[in-house]
Design an enzyme around this catalytic site. Sequence first.
Site, PDB file in Angstrom:
ATOM      1  N   GLU A  54      41.572  28.262  42.693  1.00 36.88           N
ATOM      2  CA  GLU A  54      40.889  26.994  42.961  1.00 36.88           C
ATOM      3  C   GLU A  54      41.623  26.192  44.028  1.00 36.88           C
ATOM      4  OE1 GLU A  54      38.532  25.817  38.919  1.00 36.88           O
ATOM      5  OE2 GLU A  54      40.695  25.966  38.724  1.00 36.88           O
ATOM      6  N   GLU A  62      39.251  31.942  33.184  1.00 33.61           N
ATOM      7  CA  GLU A  62      39.164  30.899  32.156  1.00 33.61           C
ATOM      8  C   GLU A  62      38.217  31.240  31.012  1.00 33.61           C
ATOM      9  OE1 GLU A  62      40.725  28.866  35.813  1.00 33.61           O
ATOM     10  OE2 GLU A  62      39.263  30.430  35.378  1.00 33.61           O
TER      11      GLU A  62
END
Length: 695
Positions: free
Chosen positions: A105, A125
């Site tokens: 990210e 995740e």
Amino acid sequence: MSADYVVHGSVAVITLNNPPVNGMGLETRTAAVAALRRAESDAAVKAVVITGAGKVFSGGADIREFNSPKALAEPNLHTLIATAENLEKPVVAAIHGVCMGGGLELSLGCHYRVALPGAQVGLPEVKIGLVPGAGGTQRLPRVVGLELGLNMIVSGNPVLSEQLAQTRLFDRVFDAGADLIAASVEFANSIADVRPLPKVRDLKIDYPNAEAFLQFSRNTVKAMAGPFPAPLECVECVAAAVTKKIEDGLAFERERFFALAQTDESKALRHAFFAERAASKVPDVPADTPTREIARAAVIGAGTMGGGIAMNFANAGIPVIILETKQEALNKGLATIRKNYENTVKKGKLAPEKAEQRIGLVTGTLAYEEIAQADIVVEAVFEDMEVKAQVFRKLDEVMKPGAILASNTSTLDLDKIAAFTKRPQDVIGLHFFSPANVMKLLEIVRGAQTGKDVLATALALSKKIRKTGVVSGVCDGFIGNRMVEQYLRQAFFLLEEGALPEQVDKAIEKFGFAMGPFRMSDLAGNDIGWYIRKRRYAESPDLVYSPIPDRLCEAGRFGQKTGAGWYDYQAGDRKPQPSQLVNDMIAGYAQEAGIERRAISDAEIVQRLVFALANEGARILEEGIALRASDIDMVYLTGYGFPLHRGGPMLYADTVGLGNVLETIRKFARGRHGEAWQPAPLLERLANEGKGFNG
């Protein structure tokens, strides 16, 4: 500081430096933001490169900060990403090794990304019950495309950088062996004056019939996600990337992240994640404890268990020799191993040449002298103390000094087994679960005199053979089987009181178990439990058991291997069929014993089975047999098919509330077989204090 700052000419190189995987902890985020601002204020710096120290770019969030205020403290990950994205000088992410989660990210917030081949790139995740929380679902589909982005986010699986070289994720993938810093600095110099600065947030997702694809994805993911909400939420977040403005999409993703973080399913997955890592830590065995070399292994017994254990060593590239007493048994065992590998090849899960290589690592012998030079020997013979005694006396006589002598016993006293040798410090329990080449759990039983180096070696070996090693102290049945005995006692009592095998199995399987107690017993062999119960009757005559399972075994119904157990089985078919004979036998015993059978709800079945596990787990914890409650949960998640989304029996009890568990147990104690429901002192104490097993 956990970010280094060095200037190469007109390029500032910021190196994330937070071992072991450069996790995005608060200190690292703070240092990285400060370094970016320093570069921006330095007129001599024209471009910035961000990379990671050591062998990885970043593994994402710092797991040491999970569930702590530090995880969200400023500067949070959003702030760091915004700082990079809004810098007025180009920022280049130089990726190598691993670039996962928050690390990816961050790179997506940079203006450019370059990489070495072989880097693992992903957003994992979903595997801990979450969606990416710092823009991953909004930015990744913008650079790799809707379909690939969605697949990466929903699966959580990493993709190699070279496989993404043709996407907009990477501006350059260097040749293997390139100097990452030198090549990245050269690239940064080449784009230093390019304006406007490219931002992933400005890209559009162009996909024909996107809504139809997203609806198809919803339907597919819903069918596969089972009880877990995160995969479907990942689809919704990616849908937001297609249909919403970037700011609205980021806000939606963040909202879903925090909502999922509060779900029992995500808490269970995060619990399992940390529990697996905690299991390898033993307080009095430091991480730097020297280990013994395991270059050659031996296994005593070529049966189903022995063969499976041997395959674990071969799979890890360790030569292993199997000892048997008869050539016929040895030949059969070796043939079964070959057949297992050939079946794996047929399923496309193993290349033929790799299978042959592993088969070649497994040899057999009838002579103890031929295993004498093995570094570790695992005994996998019949579960009888006299048989074990014969084997260990012989091993003590022939094995080289320093060899580890391991027993695969599932219930017997390891200290007694060690006493059959003159080297108890070298003896340890390695309890594999059947099928040993498949099941992930390895119960590592530490005897009173087991050497710390032997325990450290066993823990290291468990990782090498891809098992989850959980340390147990010595008691009858250790962690897993001691608890399952109480689980099975309740299952058998339920039959007396009004349930039938099929109802019990269906109730616990609906709760999420991979297999109910009666299907499990038929698969393992009902005679195994019968043998253990006979020993129990002699040792603990006051312990009350239902006679129903003994009557089943007296009728020769040992399970799948005899074509009849709690269920009936057709030849060549493992599907269980309800047995009228067994149902009549159950009803007949109840009538004979004067028990009035009643309707039993599925809820009562689940409570009695699962709370029996948790109550016995509390005793095991208090006695120090298990080091921590999460170790007990790992045993049940990896060895007994406990539902992952419920986190294990101890976490499930915490989720229900120990006060509620205690109250229910006291209610059961007032019913039939109340003697089996004495609350564990630890359970009572924690419930009264308003605490849980896991803190």
